[in-house]
Each structure stands twice: as C-alpha cells, then as structure tokens.
Motif scaffolding. Sequence first.
Motif, PDB file in Angstrom:
ATOM      1  N   ARG A  80       0.752  -1.130   0.042  1.00  0.00           N
ATOM      2  CA  ARG A  80      -0.033   0.016  -0.088  1.00  0.00           C
ATOM      3  C   ARG A  80       0.897   1.286   0.035  1.00  0.00           C
ATOM      4  N   GLU A  81       2.009   1.252   0.713  1.00  0.00           N
ATOM      5  CA  GLU A  81       2.999   2.338   0.787  1.00  0.00           C
ATOM      6  C   GLU A  81       4.023   2.661  -0.253  1.00  0.00           C
ATOM      7  N   ILE A  82       4.248   1.527  -0.890  1.00  0.00           N
ATOM      8  CA  ILE A  82       5.638   1.666  -1.790  1.00  0.00           C
ATOM      9  C   ILE A  82       5.565   2.726  -2.640  1.00  0.00           C
ATOM     10  N   ASN A  83       6.564   3.523  -2.923  1.00  0.00           N
ATOM     11  CA  ASN A  83       6.584   4.530  -3.755  1.00  0.00           C
ATOM     12  C   ASN A  83       7.823   4.355  -4.344  1.00  0.00           C
ATOM     13  N   ASP A  84       9.009   4.117  -3.851  1.00  0.00           N
ATOM     14  CA  ASP A  84      10.462   3.902  -4.590  1.00  0.00           C
ATOM     15  C   ASP A  84      11.232   2.925  -4.067  1.00  0.00           C
ATOM     16  N   ARG A  85      12.478   2.511  -4.434  1.00  0.00           N
ATOM     17  CA  ARG A  85      13.300   1.699  -3.897  1.00  0.00           C
ATOM     18  C   ARG A  85      13.766   1.969  -2.744  1.00  0.00           C
ATOM     19  N   ASN A  86      13.738   3.040  -2.035  1.00  0.00           N
ATOM     20  CA  ASN A  86      14.197   3.628  -0.859  1.00  0.00           C
ATOM     21  C   ASN A  86      13.666   2.614   0.108  1.00  0.00           C
ATOM     22  N   TYR A  87      12.269   2.513   0.133  1.00  0.00           N
ATOM     23  CA  TYR A  87      11.286   1.825   0.971  1.00  0.00           C
ATOM     24  C   TYR A  87      11.851   0.380   1.054  1.00  0.00           C
ATOM     25  N   PHE A  88      12.742  -0.040   0.018  1.00  0.00           N
ATOM     26  CA  PHE A  88      13.181  -1.520   0.306  1.00  0.00           C
ATOM     27  C   PHE A  88      14.309  -1.587   1.497  1.00  0.00           C
ATOM     28  N   LYS A  89      14.789  -0.380   1.870  1.00  0.00           N
ATOM     29  CA  LYS A  89      15.541  -0.524   3.047  1.00  0.00           C
ATOM     30  C   LYS A  89      15.110  -0.994   4.420  1.00  0.00           C
ATOM     31  N   ILE A  90      13.713  -0.940   4.290  1.00  0.00           N
ATOM     32  CA  ILE A  90      13.256  -1.513   5.581  1.00  0.00           C
ATOM     33  C   ILE A  90      13.053  -3.036   5.306  1.00  0.00           C
ATOM     34  N   PHE A  91      12.832  -3.415   4.224  1.00  0.00           N
ATOM     35  CA  PHE A  91      12.520  -4.953   3.956  1.00  0.00           C
ATOM     36  C   PHE A  91      14.105  -5.543   4.201  1.00  0.00           C
ATOM     37  N   PHE A  92      15.230  -5.062   3.746  1.00  0.00           N
ATOM     38  CA  PHE A  92      16.368  -5.232   4.069  1.00  0.00           C
ATOM     39  C   PHE A  92      16.860  -5.548   5.301  1.00  0.00           C
ATOM     40  N   ASN A  93      16.343  -4.536   6.165  1.00  0.00           N
ATOM     41  CA  ASN A  93      16.509  -4.396   7.659  1.00  0.00           C
ATOM     42  C   ASN A  93      16.110  -5.826   8.452  1.00  0.00           C
ATOM     43  N   ASP A  94      14.778  -6.077   7.737  1.00  0.00           N
ATOM     44  CA  ASP A  94      14.279  -7.349   8.474  1.00  0.00           C
ATOM     45  C   ASP A  94      15.220  -8.584   8.414  1.00  0.00           C
ATOM     46  N   ILE A  95      15.953  -8.587   6.931  1.00  0.00           N
ATOM     47  CA  ILE A  95      16.656  -9.656   6.727  1.00  0.00           C
ATOM     48  C   ILE A  95      17.760  -9.694   7.526  1.00  0.00           C
ATOM     49  N   ALA A  96      18.231  -8.334   7.796  1.00  0.00           N
ATOM     50  CA  ALA A  96      19.532  -8.354   8.522  1.00  0.00           C
ATOM     51  C   ALA A  96      19.450  -8.845  10.042  1.00  0.00           C
ATOM     52  N   ARG A  97      18.194  -8.386  10.475  1.00  0.00           N
ATOM     53  CA  ARG A  97      17.908  -9.052  11.720  1.00  0.00           C
ATOM     54  C   ARG A  97      18.107 -10.353  12.049  1.00  0.00           C
ATOM     55  N   ASP A  98      17.644 -11.249  10.868  1.00  0.00           N
ATOM     56  CA  ASP A  98      17.739 -12.706  10.747  1.00  0.00           C
ATOM     57  C   ASP A  98      19.212 -13.098  10.525  1.00  0.00           C
ATOM     58  N   PHE A  99      19.956 -12.398   9.913  1.00  0.00           N
ATOM     59  CA  PHE A  99      21.470 -12.383   9.557  1.00  0.00           C
ATOM     60  C   PHE A  99      22.251 -12.146  10.669  1.00  0.00           C
ATOM     61  N   GLU A 100      21.839 -11.533  11.925  1.00  0.00           N
ATOM     62  CA  GLU A 100      22.638 -10.892  12.904  1.00  0.00           C
ATOM     63  C   GLU A 100      22.960 -12.337  13.598  1.00  0.00           C
ATOM     64  N   GLU A 101      22.111 -13.162  13.891  1.00  0.00           N
ATOM     65  CA  GLU A 101      22.456 -14.430  14.565  1.00  0.00           C
ATOM     66  C   GLU A 101      23.669 -15.161  14.155  1.00  0.00           C
ATOM     67  N   ILE A 102      23.820 -15.067  12.740  1.00  0.00           N
ATOM     68  CA  ILE A 102      24.816 -15.733  12.040  1.00  0.00           C
ATOM     69  C   ILE A 102      25.941 -15.001  12.326  1.00  0.00           C
ATOM     70  N   ASN A 103      25.855 -13.587  12.370  1.00  0.00           N
ATOM     71  CA  ASN A 103      27.129 -12.795  12.446  1.00  0.00           C
ATOM     72  C   ASN A 103      27.579 -12.973  13.979  1.00  0.00           C
ATOM     73  N   ARG A 104      26.710 -13.425  15.118  1.00  0.00           N
ATOM     74  CA  ARG A 104      27.602 -13.658  16.366  1.00  0.00           C
ATOM     75  C   ARG A 104      28.667 -14.768  16.230  1.00  0.00           C
ATOM     76  N   TYR A 105      28.481 -15.556  15.178  1.00  0.00           N
ATOM     77  CA  TYR A 105      29.668 -16.637  15.029  1.00  0.00           C
ATOM     78  C   TYR A 105      30.854 -16.000  14.613  1.00  0.00           C
ATOM     79  N   ASN A 106      31.007 -14.828  13.816  1.00  0.00           N
ATOM     80  CA  ASN A 106      32.226 -14.476  13.503  1.00  0.00           C
ATOM     81  C   ASN A 106      32.950 -13.738  14.403  1.00  0.00           C
ATOM     82  N   SER A 107      33.320 -14.543  15.223  1.00  0.00           N
ATOM     83  CA  SER A 107      34.270 -14.126  16.273  1.00  0.00           C
ATOM     84  C   SER A 107      35.221 -15.243  16.538  1.00  0.00           C
ATOM     85  N   PRO A 108      36.567 -14.953  16.904  1.00  0.00           N
ATOM     86  CA  PRO A 108      37.374 -16.225  17.040  1.00  0.00           C
ATOM     87  C   PRO A 108      37.103 -16.739  18.393  1.00  0.00           C
TER      88      PRO A 108
END
Length: 157
Positions: A80-108
């Motif tokens: 309903r609200e999409i107007n340009d590709r900048n709105y996709f940033k919110i979508f990628f932020n949601d995926i980033a939250r899923d990805f954070e769990e993986i990033n926790r393992y990137n420590s020696p």
Amino acid sequence: MNIIFFDKDASQETIDKNVDNLRIAQLNLSDFNERMSKNYDLVCKFTNDNPRFFLKQELKYPENTNTITSQINWLLMWKREINDRNYFKIFFNDIARDFEEINRYNSPYIQKDNVYYKIVEDLKKRYTDYAPLGFLDKSDENYIKEEINKKFLQQID
C-alpha cells in the motif's frame, strides 16, 4: 496445506474487496512453505476491511517469532505504501535481523556448531533467489534478489 481460513465474522463483501491481498498472502505462504518444508495455514481476520493474518498452527517460542504471518502482514502494508526503492531498505533491515544471529559466530571466541549450520541452512533456504511475490515488477524482484545475495548470502562461508 497453504489454506487461508476466515474469521467467522468476515463478510463475503469484505473478502471480495480483498481478493488481491488474499492472492498475495497465498502466493507468499505457498512459497514459504515450499522453501522451508513447512505446512502452515493462515487465519485471516479483518479490521476496518483490512486483512490481518495469523498462523492457524499454535507455535511455541522460538518458532512463533518473525513468522511468515508477520512477513505477509508487513508485505501487504508495504504494497500500500511502496513508492520507490528507498522503501526496500526496511525490507532489508528485516533480513539483517535474521542475519545477526549468524554474525554472532564471526568471532574467534565462538566455535561454529550445529546450531550455526542450521541457522545458515535455514537462511539460505528462505532467501536464496527470493523476492516477495504478487506485487513487484520484474526489475524490482531482480533488484531484491541481487541485493539479498550481495548483502547477506555472499557473506556466509
């Protein structure tokens, strides 16, 4: 199963007004179930003639967090609200939250274990060649797939 059940108070008129939204929900539910080897169904309730989806299956933590229902509800709002590709940033932020769990393992100091490999496998299944279905044009779908691959999937070893 991929079935959408309606709240008993839903009128046929309201259902008919939301055919496009229901189609989008069905497409994305089917895609999710297929990718993740799940068999979820949805319950659709209407508030002010707008659909809101819930899992029919009662899930316990942690499976009930960030479920396909929250994604579908967000996609319909996004549509309903999409107007340009900048709105996709919110979508990628949601995926980033899923990805954070993986990033926790990137420590020696943290050893990659079976939990890590399961999280990686699930993320790959969910997001490889993925874009929301039913309302984006082909160039936007391709853009999303490329960005997910570049920002997240290529970062996984």
